[in-house]
Design a protein around this motif. Sequence first.
Motif, short mmCIF file in Angstrom:
data_model
loop_
_atom_site.label_atom_id
_atom_site.label_comp_id
_atom_site.label_asym_id
_atom_site.label_seq_id
_atom_site.Cartn_x
_atom_site.Cartn_y
_atom_site.Cartn_z
N UNK A 144 0.83 -1.21 0.00
CA UNK A 144 0.00 0.00 0.00
C UNK A 144 0.86 1.26 0.00
N UNK A 145 2.02 1.14 0.61
CA UNK A 145 2.92 2.28 0.70
C UNK A 145 3.82 2.38 -0.53
N UNK A 146 4.18 1.21 -1.07
CA UNK A 146 5.11 1.16 -2.20
C UNK A 146 6.53 1.38 -1.73
N UNK A 147 7.42 1.59 -2.70
CA UNK A 147 8.83 1.84 -2.37
C UNK A 147 8.98 3.33 -2.08
N UNK A 148 9.20 3.68 -0.83
CA UNK A 148 9.34 5.11 -0.49
C UNK A 148 10.75 5.57 -0.87
N UNK A 149 10.90 6.87 -1.03
CA UNK A 149 12.23 7.43 -1.31
C UNK A 149 13.20 7.07 -0.20
N UNK A 150 12.69 7.10 1.03
CA UNK A 150 13.54 6.78 2.18
C UNK A 150 14.05 5.36 2.13
N UNK A 151 13.16 4.43 1.78
CA UNK A 151 13.57 3.02 1.71
C UNK A 151 14.57 2.81 0.59
N UNK A 152 14.31 3.43 -0.55
CA UNK A 152 15.23 3.29 -1.68
C UNK A 152 16.61 3.84 -1.31
N UNK A 153 16.62 4.98 -0.63
CA UNK A 153 17.90 5.59 -0.24
C UNK A 153 18.64 4.71 0.75
N UNK A 154 17.89 4.13 1.68
CA UNK A 154 18.53 3.26 2.68
C UNK A 154 19.14 2.03 2.01
#
Length: 379
Positions: A144-154
């Motif tokens: 539901x959230x998808x890949x957030x910018x924060x997760x991708x950056x981490x």
Amino acid sequence: MKIHEYQARGILRSYGIPVPRFDVATDAEEAGKIAESIGGTVVVKAQVHVGGRGKAGGVKLAEDPNEARRRAKAILGMDIKGLTVGKVIVAEAVDIEREYYIGIVIDRSAKRPVCMVSEAGGIDIELVARVTPERIHRFPIDPLEGMTDGAAAELASMIEPEPEIAERVADVIGKLYEAFVGSDASLAEINPLVVTPGGEVWAVDAKMNIDDNALFRQPEIAEMRDTSEETDEMRTAREMDLSFVKLEGDVGCVVNGAGLAMTTMDLIKFYGGEPANFLDIGGSSSPEKVVAALDIIAGDSNVRAILINIFGGITRCDDVARGIVEALTRRPVSQPIVVRLTGTNESKAREILAERSFAAAETMDDAVQQAVELARGRA
Ligand code: GDP
Ligand code: MN
């Protein structure tokens, strides 16, 4: 459904992922022309539905168009893990400083996609997973959230130390997730994702598998099916809408419904046998489907006995019985067949089979035991 690297490259590029220039060739001359138009060093790559092409000799660098022609000539027609190479891509080669792995798959037990990244890309990722699993970082994604910018950056920072380059890697991770969702993929993988000496980031390989159940809403991807990569049995099963999975044993099974198929396989194992396949003729079955199913199974030289186990609900037992008779009239089957039919129009089915002096087993246990014994007797 599997698609080729060149098709996956096209999809990834349409989502904004940096993919080196490339084109597809089916003969050496064409490959040379593509190399000419790209200019400089190119890489010639076999297009087959298996991984590890590099190790098998199916990926070669070429410094000029003539070398590209020679490489293409050698790779076209090559056999890689049982598949014949009919197409190559000729792509602009990039200089490699580092090779990463990034991939997204559906994790069924977690009931969500999981993104995997590793700084050990380029080589056999399965080997890395086996020997040094700590080198693969896994990140479950809330759908539901998808890949957030924060997760991708981490994720990017776990594999790429330089912040500026890590930002580019994060951008690719985000776009790969968009491509994964947008294409109804069950797997989307870039291995390797390359960092050049100048700090550029390029996807030099691309692999995607698409969920078959979503192809109805992915008409462009559905068109990408390459039937030359399918075996005859796979093609027949798909065209007849049969779920077919080939296994290692010798008892061939024709069953309706996935639940009954699994139960049947369990019982075969319980009685000491090994199923040769999983073949589900589905809910409402026509005699044609039974004919196709028997054709597939009887044509498999590993099959020593055939078990037909049908529970008639929507499927009518008499239809299946007619299919069996029809199939045997068209093409005699050398393996012994055990039939167990129960449910809708069962007695009619028994009559049809009796005309052909076919014994129908009384119970499922009975049928499975008979089939296992027959297979063993012919081993
Ligand atoms: P696979 O073996 O089927 O996964 O095919 P890949 O496309 O991943 O290629 C295998 C290997 O060939 C890569 O890991 C790279 O080391 C090398 N390779 C592929 N493309 C290039 C390129 O553009 N430049 C260089 N230098 N090597 C490449
Ligand atoms: Mn690869």
